[in-house]
Design a protein around this motif. Structure first.
Motif, mmCIF file in Angstrom:
data_model
loop_
_atom_site.group_PDB
_atom_site.id
_atom_site.type_symbol
_atom_site.label_atom_id
_atom_site.label_comp_id
_atom_site.label_asym_id
_atom_site.label_seq_id
_atom_site.Cartn_x
_atom_site.Cartn_y
_atom_site.Cartn_z
ATOM 1 N N PRO A 3 0.818 -1.193 0.015
ATOM 2 C CA PRO A 3 -0.097 -0.091 -0.122
ATOM 3 C C PRO A 3 0.732 1.350 0.052
ATOM 4 O O PRO A 3 2.068 1.221 0.710
ATOM 5 C CB PRO A 3 -0.874 -0.077 1.321
ATOM 6 C CG PRO A 3 -0.656 -1.778 1.612
ATOM 7 C CD PRO A 3 0.477 -2.288 1.163
ATOM 8 N N THR A 4 0.480 2.278 -0.853
ATOM 9 C CA THR A 4 1.229 3.560 -0.960
ATOM 10 C C THR A 4 0.851 4.529 0.458
ATOM 11 O O THR A 4 -0.083 4.235 1.154
ATOM 12 C CB THR A 4 0.852 4.122 -2.089
ATOM 13 O OG1 THR A 4 -0.441 4.661 -2.131
ATOM 14 C CG2 THR A 4 1.053 3.475 -3.071
ATOM 15 N N ASP B 165 14.270 -5.814 1.960
ATOM 16 C CA ASP B 165 13.603 -5.688 0.876
ATOM 17 C C ASP B 165 13.318 -4.145 0.738
ATOM 18 O O ASP B 165 12.657 -3.776 1.592
ATOM 19 C CB ASP B 165 12.192 -6.507 0.646
ATOM 20 C CG ASP B 165 11.547 -6.256 -0.521
ATOM 21 O OD1 ASP B 165 11.777 -7.007 -1.517
ATOM 22 O OD2 ASP B 165 10.634 -5.412 -0.484
ATOM 23 N N GLU B 166 13.592 -3.614 -0.346
ATOM 24 C CA GLU B 166 13.629 -2.233 -0.519
ATOM 25 C C GLU B 166 12.105 -1.565 -0.360
ATOM 26 O O GLU B 166 11.656 -0.668 0.216
ATOM 27 C CB GLU B 166 14.163 -1.584 -1.807
ATOM 28 C CG GLU B 166 15.888 -1.604 -1.635
ATOM 29 C CD GLU B 166 16.599 -0.787 -0.587
ATOM 30 O OE1 GLU B 166 15.892 0.265 -0.242
ATOM 31 O OE2 GLU B 166 17.507 -1.117 0.004
ATOM 32 N N SER B 167 11.280 -2.365 -0.996
ATOM 33 C CA SER B 167 9.838 -2.119 -1.284
ATOM 34 C C SER B 167 9.113 -2.084 0.065
ATOM 35 O O SER B 167 8.050 -1.414 0.719
ATOM 36 C CB SER B 167 8.864 -2.661 -2.312
ATOM 37 O OG SER B 167 9.131 -4.099 -1.925
ATOM 38 N N HIS B 168 9.505 -3.248 1.174
ATOM 39 C CA HIS B 168 9.190 -3.392 2.501
ATOM 40 C C HIS B 168 9.382 -2.434 3.352
ATOM 41 O O HIS B 168 8.668 -1.808 3.990
ATOM 42 C CB HIS B 168 9.351 -4.560 2.745
ATOM 43 C CG HIS B 168 9.067 -5.129 4.389
ATOM 44 N ND1 HIS B 168 7.645 -5.203 4.465
ATOM 45 C CD2 HIS B 168 9.777 -5.243 5.433
ATOM 46 C CE1 HIS B 168 7.470 -5.474 5.682
ATOM 47 N NE2 HIS B 168 8.676 -5.331 6.241
ATOM 48 N N ALA C 295 10.217 0.892 2.423
ATOM 49 C CA ALA C 295 9.326 2.122 1.942
ATOM 50 C C ALA C 295 8.003 1.804 2.632
ATOM 51 O O ALA C 295 7.376 2.922 2.994
ATOM 52 C CB ALA C 295 9.207 2.269 0.343
ATOM 53 N N PHE C 296 7.305 0.804 2.375
ATOM 54 C CA PHE C 296 6.154 0.480 2.966
ATOM 55 C C PHE C 296 5.987 0.895 4.529
ATOM 56 O O PHE C 296 5.209 1.482 5.064
ATOM 57 C CB PHE C 296 5.536 -0.890 2.830
ATOM 58 C CG PHE C 296 4.283 -1.293 3.794
ATOM 59 C CD1 PHE C 296 3.213 -0.759 3.470
ATOM 60 C CD2 PHE C 296 4.635 -2.055 4.576
ATOM 61 C CE1 PHE C 296 2.327 -1.143 4.316
ATOM 62 C CE2 PHE C 296 3.654 -2.507 5.474
ATOM 63 C CZ PHE C 296 2.307 -1.955 5.361
ATOM 64 N N TYR D 147 3.842 3.234 6.736
ATOM 65 C CA TYR D 147 3.042 2.447 7.746
ATOM 66 C C TYR D 147 3.162 3.198 9.118
ATOM 67 O O TYR D 147 2.402 3.419 9.722
ATOM 68 C CB TYR D 147 3.401 1.042 7.483
ATOM 69 C CG TYR D 147 2.597 0.133 8.673
ATOM 70 C CD1 TYR D 147 1.277 0.061 9.074
ATOM 71 C CD2 TYR D 147 3.740 -0.568 9.558
ATOM 72 C CE1 TYR D 147 0.900 -0.664 10.267
ATOM 73 C CE2 TYR D 147 3.307 -1.336 10.699
ATOM 74 C CZ TYR D 147 1.815 -1.553 10.826
ATOM 75 O OH TYR D 147 1.421 -2.172 11.989
ATOM 76 N N ASN D 148 4.539 3.312 9.491
ATOM 77 C CA ASN D 148 4.828 3.963 10.884
ATOM 78 C C ASN D 148 4.248 5.621 10.637
ATOM 79 O O ASN D 148 3.632 5.824 11.851
ATOM 80 C CB ASN D 148 6.135 4.026 10.898
ATOM 81 C CG ASN D 148 6.592 2.558 11.464
ATOM 82 O OD1 ASN D 148 5.958 1.741 12.030
ATOM 83 N ND2 ASN D 148 7.976 2.435 11.471
#
Length: 288
Positions: free
Chosen positions: A77-78, A197-200, A202-203, A207-208
């Motif tokens: 999710p963005t 994992d870079e996308s994780h 960024a997420f 998320y935080n």
């Protein structure tokens, strides 16, 4: 679709297309469907969180392991997504579509921490689809009586901040999550590698930030009295992330409920007290 050997259990891996994005699902076993929802720590995923339990559970159940949005092989999710809806609302939407795609009309539902929040929300939104409910220190259903954020929540926030993820920070994180962290050295290495994992990453930053804007999880505790499914609460006495005192409200408000507390156990009941967890879950779900 692929297969993978995990702790002597062959997993079938699917990808399910939802209107939100791709959801990765692993499954094994036959029988009544048991959907297991993982927690939300860095590097978490369905198989990573529950692989050690599959040999005991798959002889009795068709175990379905979805990676929730943001984790494992599922879509991320963005920031805009997380501004529009909470992670729990997003996850419930994705899970309902995933169950539809897999032809699962009714299931047992188990969730830990963040996955516990999704399990509660799903049981509230589509009660006709949930046979029985197992909640392991669930987010959202818990009303803290002590200081917040808790020690475990602070450890999650710290992990990706500062210099970013390190193996030492993952060991420190597991030290807060569990009562006997020295037992889980292999887990620390695997979770650290998954967390890179870079996308994780960024997420997780998005998320935080969303978590802070919303002042925590959705206040599902306000509605737990509406839960219709028979419910088993599992809690570590020494949980420093979602503390045991919060269980009192759920015990009072859920009509058909029972609680088992594990001494010498933190936030990861399924790992720290594996054999007892497996026995209690199997007995509860198979009981008429």
């Amino acid at each position: 679709m692929t297969t993978e050997e995990t702790t002597e259990v062959k997993l079938v891996e699917h990808t399910v297309q939802t209107t939100l994005g791709t959801i990765a699902v692993s499954e094994a076993g036959e029988g009544p469907v048991l959907v297991m929802l993982h927690g939300g720590g860095p590097g978490a995923g369905a198989v990573a969180n529950y692989h050690q339990n599959l040999a005991a559970l798959t002889p009795h159940f068709r175990v379905v392991l979805p990676d929730q949005p943001g984790f494992g092989g599922s879509y991320r999710p963005t920031e805009a997504d997380l501004d529009a809806r909470s992670i729990t609302e997003i996850t419930v939407d994705a899970l309902v579509q995933t169950l539809d795609a897999l032809g699962i009309e009714r299931c047992h539902l188990l969730g830990n921490s963040l996955g516990g929040a999704a399990a509660i929300a799903l049981a509230l939104e589509v009660p006709q689809r949930v046979e029985k409910l197992v909640l392991m220190a669930p987010g959202g259903g818990w009303l803290p009586f002590g200081p917040t954020p808790t020690e475990g929540q602070k450890a999650m926030f710290r992990y990706y901040n500062g210099e970013g993820p390190t193996l030492k920070k993952m060991r420190d994180f597991i030290g807060v999550m569990t009562a006997e962290p020295k037992r889980w050295a292999d887990t620390a290495q695997a979770r650290y590698e998954a967390s890179l994992d870079e996308s994780h990453i960024a997420f997780y930053h998005a998320y935080n930030a969303a978590f802070a804007k919303r002042h925590g999880m959705d206040p599902l505790w306000q509605r737990v009295h509406e839960i219709k499914a028979p419910t088993l609460l599992l809690w570590g006495r020494d949980d420093r992330t979602i503390t045991l005192d919060g269980a009192q409200l759920m015990l009072k408000q859920i009509r058909d409920v029972q609680l088992h507390v594990f001494g010498g156990c933190g936030h990861w009941v399924q790992l720290e007290r594996q054999a007892e967890f497996e026995r209690l879950v199997t007995d509860f779900l198979k009981e008429h």
